[in-house]
Write a protein that holds these residues in place. Sequence first.
Motif, PDB file in Angstrom:
ATOM      1  N   THR A  80      -6.822   7.203  -2.813  1.00 29.26           N
ATOM      2  CA  THR A  80      -7.063   7.418  -1.501  1.00 29.26           C
ATOM      3  C   THR A  80      -7.283   6.000  -0.741  1.00 29.26           C
ATOM      4  OG1 THR A  80      -8.147   9.501  -1.702  1.00 29.26           O
ATOM      5  CG2 THR A  80      -8.531   8.223   0.369  1.00 29.26           C
ATOM      6  N   ALA A  81      -6.852   5.617   0.397  1.00 22.54           N
ATOM      7  CA  ALA A  81      -6.865   4.249   1.151  1.00 22.54           C
ATOM      8  C   ALA A  81      -7.493   4.746   2.432  1.00 22.54           C
ATOM      9  CB  ALA A  81      -5.710   3.631   1.196  1.00 22.54           C
ATOM     10  N   PHE A  82      -8.650   4.160   3.029  1.00 21.91           N
ATOM     11  CA  PHE A  82      -8.962   4.331   4.456  1.00 21.91           C
ATOM     12  C   PHE A  82      -8.310   2.978   5.096  1.00 21.91           C
ATOM     13  CE2 PHE A  82     -11.688   7.554   2.673  1.00 21.91           C
ATOM     14  CZ  PHE A  82     -11.891   8.143   3.830  1.00 21.91           C
ATOM     15  N   LEU A  83      -7.730   3.294   6.380  1.00 22.62           N
ATOM     16  CA  LEU A  83      -7.416   2.214   7.396  1.00 22.62           C
ATOM     17  C   LEU A  83      -8.403   2.511   8.655  1.00 22.62           C
ATOM     18  CD1 LEU A  83      -3.503   1.956   6.778  1.00 22.62           C
ATOM     19  CD2 LEU A  83      -5.519   0.301   6.041  1.00 22.62           C
TER      20      LEU A  83
ATOM     21  N   ALA B 121      -0.764   6.184  12.532  1.00 22.26           N
ATOM     22  CA  ALA B 121      -0.537   6.995  11.592  1.00 22.26           C
ATOM     23  C   ALA B 121       1.090   7.526  11.208  1.00 22.26           C
ATOM     24  CB  ALA B 121      -1.449   8.224  11.699  1.00 22.26           C
ATOM     25  N   ALA B 122       1.479   7.802  12.583  1.00 22.25           N
ATOM     26  CA  ALA B 122       2.864   8.118  12.583  1.00 22.25           C
ATOM     27  C   ALA B 122       3.909   7.229  12.186  1.00 22.25           C
ATOM     28  CB  ALA B 122       3.372   8.543  14.016  1.00 22.25           C
ATOM     29  N   ALA B 123       3.498   5.591  12.454  1.00 20.60           N
ATOM     30  CA  ALA B 123       4.137   4.625  11.993  1.00 20.60           C
ATOM     31  C   ALA B 123       4.435   4.416  10.714  1.00 20.60           C
ATOM     32  CB  ALA B 123       3.939   3.450  12.808  1.00 20.60           C
ATOM     33  N   LEU B 124       2.960   4.529   9.969  1.00 24.01           N
ATOM     34  CA  LEU B 124       2.955   4.453   8.525  1.00 24.01           C
ATOM     35  C   LEU B 124       3.873   5.567   7.773  1.00 24.01           C
ATOM     36  CD1 LEU B 124      -1.007   3.728   8.241  1.00 24.01           C
ATOM     37  CD2 LEU B 124       0.916   2.139   7.622  1.00 24.01           C
ATOM     38  N   GLY B 125       3.942   6.922   8.423  1.00 27.32           N
ATOM     39  CA  GLY B 125       4.660   7.892   7.862  1.00 27.32           C
ATOM     40  C   GLY B 125       5.839   7.543   7.867  1.00 27.32           C
ATOM     41  N   VAL B 126       6.588   7.292   8.816  1.00 29.46           N
ATOM     42  CA  VAL B 126       8.023   6.684   9.016  1.00 29.46           C
ATOM     43  C   VAL B 126       8.233   5.808   8.084  1.00 29.46           C
ATOM     44  CG1 VAL B 126       9.749   5.877  10.694  1.00 29.46           C
ATOM     45  CG2 VAL B 126       8.105   7.535  11.534  1.00 29.46           C
ATOM     46  N   ARG B 127       7.483   4.528   8.156  1.00 30.23           N
ATOM     47  CA  ARG B 127       7.667   3.487   6.996  1.00 30.23           C
ATOM     48  C   ARG B 127       7.612   3.935   5.725  1.00 30.23           C
ATOM     49  NH1 ARG B 127       9.404  -2.134   8.236  1.00 30.23           N
ATOM     50  NH2 ARG B 127       8.691  -3.219   6.443  1.00 30.23           N
ATOM     51  N   ALA B 128       6.714   4.656   5.324  1.00 32.51           N
ATOM     52  CA  ALA B 128       6.748   5.172   4.056  1.00 32.51           C
ATOM     53  C   ALA B 128       7.986   6.239   3.574  1.00 32.51           C
ATOM     54  CB  ALA B 128       5.350   5.898   3.835  1.00 32.51           C
ATOM     55  N   ALA B 129       8.183   6.900   4.541  1.00 37.40           N
ATOM     56  CA  ALA B 129       9.592   7.936   4.297  1.00 37.40           C
ATOM     57  C   ALA B 129      10.694   7.162   4.216  1.00 37.40           C
ATOM     58  CB  ALA B 129       9.653   9.058   5.506  1.00 37.40           C
TER      59      ALA B 129
ATOM     60  N   LEU C 255       0.925  -1.167  -0.103  1.00 37.07           N
ATOM     61  CA  LEU C 255       0.139  -0.029  -0.246  1.00 37.07           C
ATOM     62  C   LEU C 255       0.903   1.355  -0.144  1.00 37.07           C
ATOM     63  CD1 LEU C 255      -2.807   1.124   0.385  1.00 37.07           C
ATOM     64  CD2 LEU C 255      -2.409   1.131   2.756  1.00 37.07           C
ATOM     65  N   LEU C 256       1.822   1.282   0.769  1.00 40.39           N
ATOM     66  CA  LEU C 256       2.727   2.402   0.859  1.00 40.39           C
ATOM     67  C   LEU C 256       3.725   2.669  -0.271  1.00 40.39           C
ATOM     68  CD1 LEU C 256       3.659   2.105   4.767  1.00 40.39           C
ATOM     69  CD2 LEU C 256       1.936   3.614   3.791  1.00 40.39           C
ATOM     70  N   ASP C 257       4.090   1.586  -0.847  1.00 32.28           N
ATOM     71  CA  ASP C 257       4.876   1.605  -1.789  1.00 32.28           C
ATOM     72  C   ASP C 257       4.367   1.876  -3.148  1.00 32.28           C
ATOM     73  OD1 ASP C 257       7.159   0.973  -0.221  1.00 32.28           O
ATOM     74  OD2 ASP C 257       6.909  -1.106  -0.697  1.00 32.28           O
ATOM     75  N   ASP C 258       2.907   1.708  -3.249  1.00 28.32           N
ATOM     76  CA  ASP C 258       2.352   2.212  -4.727  1.00 28.32           C
ATOM     77  C   ASP C 258       2.440   3.568  -4.941  1.00 28.32           C
ATOM     78  OD1 ASP C 258       0.525   2.214  -6.613  1.00 28.32           O
ATOM     79  OD2 ASP C 258      -0.997   1.077  -5.738  1.00 28.32           O
ATOM     80  N   PRO C 259       2.788   4.114  -6.095  1.00 27.49           N
ATOM     81  CA  PRO C 259       2.711   5.698  -6.176  1.00 27.49           C
ATOM     82  C   PRO C 259       1.582   5.892  -6.447  1.00 27.49           C
ATOM     83  CG  PRO C 259       3.618   4.066  -8.268  1.00 27.49           C
ATOM     84  CD  PRO C 259       3.419   3.358  -6.962  1.00 27.49           C
ATOM     85  N   GLN C 260       0.502   5.094  -6.682  1.00 31.68           N
ATOM     86  CA  GLN C 260      -0.939   5.604  -7.010  1.00 31.68           C
ATOM     87  C   GLN C 260      -1.672   5.900  -5.806  1.00 31.68           C
ATOM     88  OE1 GLN C 260      -2.295   6.002 -10.099  1.00 31.68           O
ATOM     89  NE2 GLN C 260       0.125   5.346 -10.735  1.00 31.68           N
ATOM     90  N   THR C 261      -1.095   5.380  -4.272  1.00 27.42           N
ATOM     91  CA  THR C 261      -1.586   5.798  -3.180  1.00 27.42           C
ATOM     92  C   THR C 261      -0.907   7.211  -2.768  1.00 27.42           C
ATOM     93  OG1 THR C 261      -1.376   3.526  -2.687  1.00 27.42           O
ATOM     94  CG2 THR C 261      -1.687   5.047  -0.961  1.00 27.42           C
ATOM     95  N   ARG C 262      -1.803   8.064  -2.826  1.00 26.97           N
ATOM     96  CA  ARG C 262      -1.339   9.548  -2.330  1.00 26.97           C
ATOM     97  C   ARG C 262      -1.971   9.909  -0.867  1.00 26.97           C
ATOM     98  NH1 ARG C 262       0.379  12.099  -6.744  1.00 26.97           N
ATOM     99  NH2 ARG C 262       1.222  13.720  -5.190  1.00 26.97           N
ATOM    100  N   ILE C 263      -3.163   9.241  -0.615  1.00 23.66           N
ATOM    101  CA  ILE C 263      -3.711   9.716   0.514  1.00 23.66           C
ATOM    102  C   ILE C 263      -3.936   8.671   1.594  1.00 23.66           C
ATOM    103  CG2 ILE C 263      -5.811  10.711   1.968  1.00 23.66           C
ATOM    104  CD1 ILE C 263      -5.918  12.717  -0.497  1.00 23.66           C
ATOM    105  N   VAL C 264      -3.644   8.427   2.682  1.00 21.94           N
ATOM    106  CA  VAL C 264      -4.266   7.371   3.802  1.00 21.94           C
ATOM    107  C   VAL C 264      -4.645   8.025   4.772  1.00 21.94           C
ATOM    108  CG1 VAL C 264      -3.271   5.203   5.231  1.00 21.94           C
ATOM    109  CG2 VAL C 264      -2.254   5.708   3.135  1.00 21.94           C
ATOM    110  N   VAL C 265      -6.253   7.441   5.109  1.00 20.03           N
ATOM    111  CA  VAL C 265      -6.559   8.300   6.178  1.00 20.03           C
ATOM    112  C   VAL C 265      -6.864   7.083   7.334  1.00 20.03           C
ATOM    113  CG1 VAL C 265      -8.817   9.173   6.839  1.00 20.03           C
ATOM    114  CG2 VAL C 265      -8.179   9.580   4.686  1.00 20.03           C
ATOM    115  N   CYS C 266      -6.432   7.380   8.366  1.00 18.08           N
ATOM    116  CA  CYS C 266      -6.530   6.377   9.615  1.00 18.08           C
ATOM    117  C   CYS C 266      -7.696   6.865  10.480  1.00 18.08           C
ATOM    118  CB  CYS C 266      -5.402   6.331  10.483  1.00 18.08           C
ATOM    119  SG  CYS C 266      -4.090   5.688   9.664  1.00 18.08           S
ATOM    120  N   CYS C 267      -8.794   6.147  10.783  1.00 25.70           N
ATOM    121  CA  CYS C 267      -9.987   6.220  11.537  1.00 25.70           C
ATOM    122  C   CYS C 267     -10.075   5.195  12.587  1.00 25.70           C
ATOM    123  CB  CYS C 267     -10.974   6.570  10.641  1.00 25.70           C
ATOM    124  SG  CYS C 267     -11.602   5.381   9.608  1.00 25.70           S
ATOM    125  N   GLY C 268     -11.007   5.752  13.689  1.00 23.97           N
ATOM    126  CA  GLY C 268     -11.242   4.598  14.636  1.00 23.97           C
ATOM    127  C   GLY C 268     -11.521   5.345  15.632  1.00 23.97           C
ATOM    128  N   ALA C 269     -11.793   4.371  16.838  1.00 30.75           N
ATOM    129  CA  ALA C 269     -12.505   5.049  18.267  1.00 30.75           C
ATOM    130  C   ALA C 269     -11.087   5.398  18.937  1.00 30.75           C
ATOM    131  CB  ALA C 269     -12.853   3.738  19.117  1.00 30.75           C
TER     132      ALA C 269
END
Length: 388
Positions: A251-254, A37-45, A14-28
């Motif tokens: 866009t991808a929602f998690l 969200a922060a871990a995904l940001g670090v991983r992608a960077a 998901l993170l490596d796919d150049p077509q993925t431009r927005i990831v939205v993390c939602c939950g309680a």
Amino acid sequence: MSLDTAPRLDADALLDDPQTRIVVCCGAGGVGKTTTAAALGVRAAERGRRVVVLTIDPAKRLAQSMGIDALDNSPRRVAGIKGSGELYAMMLDMKRTFDEIVEAHADADRARAILENPFYQSLSAGFAGTQEYMAMEKLGQLRARDSWDLIVVDTPPSRSALDFLDAPKRLGSFLDGRFIRMLTAPAKAGGRAGMKFLNVGMSMMTGTLGKLLGSSLLRDVQTFVAAMDTLFGGFRTRAEATYRLLQAPGTAFLVVATPERDALREAAYFVERLEADRMPLAGLVLNRVHESDAAQLSAERALAAAEALDEWGVDDAGAGAGDAAALLRLHAERMQVLAHERRTRDRFAALHPEVPVAQVTALPGDVHDLAGLRDVAELLASQEAPGA
């Protein structure tokens, strides 16, 4: 159906796919959404992408975990990222975002009149629904700049996390409402016709509202609406464009949850809501999943062994019998927790068998730095396929 046979979420793909431009993390609240969200940001960077993490949650956890003293409405670069990518983080400032919109889309005199209006100052600082709409605006701004390979959005806790999806509809209802139409009609009519409408058509309404709200507040509202009238259409257009952007393939929602009944009930709500709104759901991140290296020893057998040691006593079972019995009881409690989590997870999987899942093992302590975020990201990415 059990979670063991559910499809696995491939976070790296998901993170490596150049077509993925927005990831939205939602939950309680309290499920580790900000950390995810922060871990995904670090991983992608660290895998080579230029990433910005936008948090709408006012908690300071994101800044602290990234080694930043404070976050504001502008992206701040995160130091210590390995590899060729870059990571930035920011926190939504609702009022500042509103001010920026006014300054960007009105001439200097009109912008000053709006920014100094008492009703605007109250509206921009905390009016119900303003935060969600400003989140849409800020996301649209970030995407329009095209400066980022990936935008990760950390939404507020609870079901209000998806309120920003309703922002365009709410804004349209507000702008099309009778109250706004009556307040803007005199300015639109112009000249004597406008004055005649004001004097005749609005006299009853303003008299009543003046008694309820006070004439000063009513004048502030009328002045604000007249000044903002030319900007209202732009608000609606941009919000609707961002809504379409959230529905787009890039866009991808998690949905983030923990293996607890209330958290997974909220997760099911999010999944159903996203499906109803035709939003692209990438999967479920299940945080703080407990495991045991001695799972073959059931809770029942552990308790039976502990009771046997108690019955034998120290003389028969040895000096360490008491400690061994206590450890067996602790193991039994842990196995009971694991069994409860498994039942809860399997119940969700049975209701939503199509949702890919990534399970993140519970860590021994809180995540408070980049190293901890890397650990979470590694756990998130290292998912075995069903049956492996």
